[in-house]
Write a protein that holds these residues in place. Structure first.
Motif, mmCIF file in Angstrom:
data_model
loop_
_atom_site.group_PDB
_atom_site.id
_atom_site.type_symbol
_atom_site.label_atom_id
_atom_site.label_comp_id
_atom_site.label_asym_id
_atom_site.label_seq_id
_atom_site.Cartn_x
_atom_site.Cartn_y
_atom_site.Cartn_z
ATOM 1 N N MET A 1 -0.705 36.087 1.965
ATOM 2 C CA MET A 1 -1.420 36.364 3.218
ATOM 3 C C MET A 1 -0.999 35.349 4.267
ATOM 4 S SD MET A 1 -5.499 36.797 3.831
ATOM 5 C CE MET A 1 -6.140 37.527 5.328
ATOM 6 N N ARG A 25 -8.912 27.540 3.525
ATOM 7 C CA ARG A 25 -7.961 27.244 2.448
ATOM 8 C C ARG A 25 -8.592 27.463 1.069
ATOM 9 N NH1 ARG A 25 -3.464 28.072 1.835
ATOM 10 N NH2 ARG A 25 -2.641 26.774 3.536
ATOM 11 N N GLU A 27 -10.865 29.618 0.310
ATOM 12 C CA GLU A 27 -10.997 31.062 0.094
ATOM 13 C C GLU A 27 -9.641 31.715 -0.172
ATOM 14 O OE1 GLU A 27 -13.216 34.580 -0.268
ATOM 15 O OE2 GLU A 27 -13.958 32.532 0.042
ATOM 16 N N TYR A 28 -8.612 31.215 0.497
ATOM 17 C CA TYR A 28 -7.270 31.789 0.369
ATOM 18 C C TYR A 28 -6.278 30.679 0.000
ATOM 19 C CZ TYR A 28 -9.461 35.634 2.934
ATOM 20 O OH TYR A 28 -10.302 36.649 3.336
ATOM 21 N N ALA A 31 -2.580 31.286 0.864
ATOM 22 C CA ALA A 31 -2.249 31.788 2.199
ATOM 23 C C ALA A 31 -1.326 30.827 2.941
ATOM 24 C CB ALA A 31 -3.526 32.003 3.003
ATOM 25 N N VAL A 149 -15.965 34.076 4.247
ATOM 26 C CA VAL A 149 -15.391 32.827 3.757
ATOM 27 C C VAL A 149 -16.521 31.832 3.532
ATOM 28 C CG1 VAL A 149 -13.857 30.892 4.313
ATOM 29 C CG2 VAL A 149 -13.202 33.242 4.933
#
Length: 338
Positions: A1, A25, A27-28, A31, A149
């Protein structure tokens, strides 16, 4: 992502966005998060490599005051943004009157951010109502929560490197033996009078603290005015520290006394006790959240927050805060954290 964070602002603004970046960061974790910011923020993005993968320089745009617009660079910027193929562009610059269309032009599959009622809203589901009096840290955590998030705390951060600590060591100060007095701010309307900083510095020196005066190279005349007004000796470091060196200096200080400007947020990030004078700024939006470790003094006035670079009516918001008030808070805080 691939996520773009559009926030082309100054140091304090950027640090207030760190809790949101931390949540993003978490949460993902895989990414590619790109910070789109002013040229100076490239080094800041590198310092926050744990949260930021890449950096794009924002060329400015007509109507935005943060930098002169590089007109020739604007088309190149949008071509490059679209080429990167962002999945999500987060408009975290402000209320969006100018920035929301620019966030859309960056070409992401989705955008999210804030807008005012009656103004252009690119996506009613992902954009939230802008609240003028909302604290800046909480504002962007609210946006993260809206996007699903989970928050990871509201504390600010400022990672310090070995080079930063080496710079502090080279100054030759002992931890907790000194107070940092920072009289500058980008706008004159945000500056408390230098002679009042001098009075507070003398009060701290009388309690045995060494006084360290800081500021940018452009603030050297202002810092010299403070030094000349003092009765006690002071170490003048204006223009002599890097940003990281300044943060290390603050981190080892017994106390920081400053205007409501970037160094206030550095103090909050490194958990250095501070007394902050908020002249033209909005304390509800910008004051450090920990009011025990950080004391914020201000004189209530109807024209706050100030829209002027220099006050046109005699600066009553600054003059309404006396050096005696600041000295009392500073000495009380020194005693509390001893």
């Amino acid at each position: 992502m691939k996520i773009a964070v559009l926030r082309a602002l100054q140091l304090g603004d950027m640090l207030c966005a760190v809790p949101a970046l931390r949540a993003l960061r978490a949460e993902y974790p895989a990414a590619r998060i790109t910070l789109i910011g002013l040229p100076w923020a490239r080094k800041l993005a590198a310092r926050f490599r744990r949260y930021v993968y890449d950096f794009m320089e924002f060329p400015g745009f007509p109507g935005l005051p943060e930098r002169a617009c590089d007109v020739a660079a604007v088309p190149r910027f949008f071509r490059e943004a679209r080429k990167r193929g962002f999945d999500l562009v987060l408009q975290m610059h402000g209320s969006g009157e100018i920035m929301n269309p620019l966030a859309v032009l960056a070409g992401g599959q989705r955008t999210a951010g804030f807008c005012r009622p009656g103004h252009y809203c690119p996506d009613p589901e992902r954009y939230m109502e802008w609240r003028d009096e909302e604290h800046e840290v909480q504002r962007y955590l609210r946006l993260m929560a809206h996007l699903g998030v989970a928050p990871q705390g509201s504390a600010l951060e400022f990672p310090l490197s070995g080079e930063d600590w080496s710079e502090w060591t080279g100054i030759g100060l002992e931890r907790d033996s000194y107070a940092v007095v920072h009289p500058g701010a980008q706008l004159a309307s945000r500056r408390w009078p230098p002679e009042r900083f001098a009075q507070v510095a003398d009060a701290l020196a009388a309690e045995g603290l060494q006084i360290v005066l800081t500021g940018s190279a452009g603030e050297k005349p202002l810092v010299e005015t403070v030094r000349q007004a003092m009765r006690s000796p002071a170490l003048d470091l204006a223009g002599l520290t890097s940003l990281g060196g300044l943060a290390a200096l603050v981190a080892r200080a017994r106390l920081v006394v400053a205007n409501d400007t970037g160094i206030s947020h550095i103090a909050a990030a490194v958990k250095a006790p501070s007394v902050i004078v908020a002249s033209g700024s909005d304390p509800k939006r910008w004051a450090p959240l920990d009011r025990q470790l950080h004391r914020v003094l201000f004189h209530e006035i109807e024209c706050r927050p100030c829209k002027h670079a220099a006050c046109p009516i005699g600066h009553p918001c600054a003059l309404g805060v006396s050096p005696e008030q600041v000295s009392r808070e500073a000495l009380s805080l020194v005693e509390c954290v001893a």
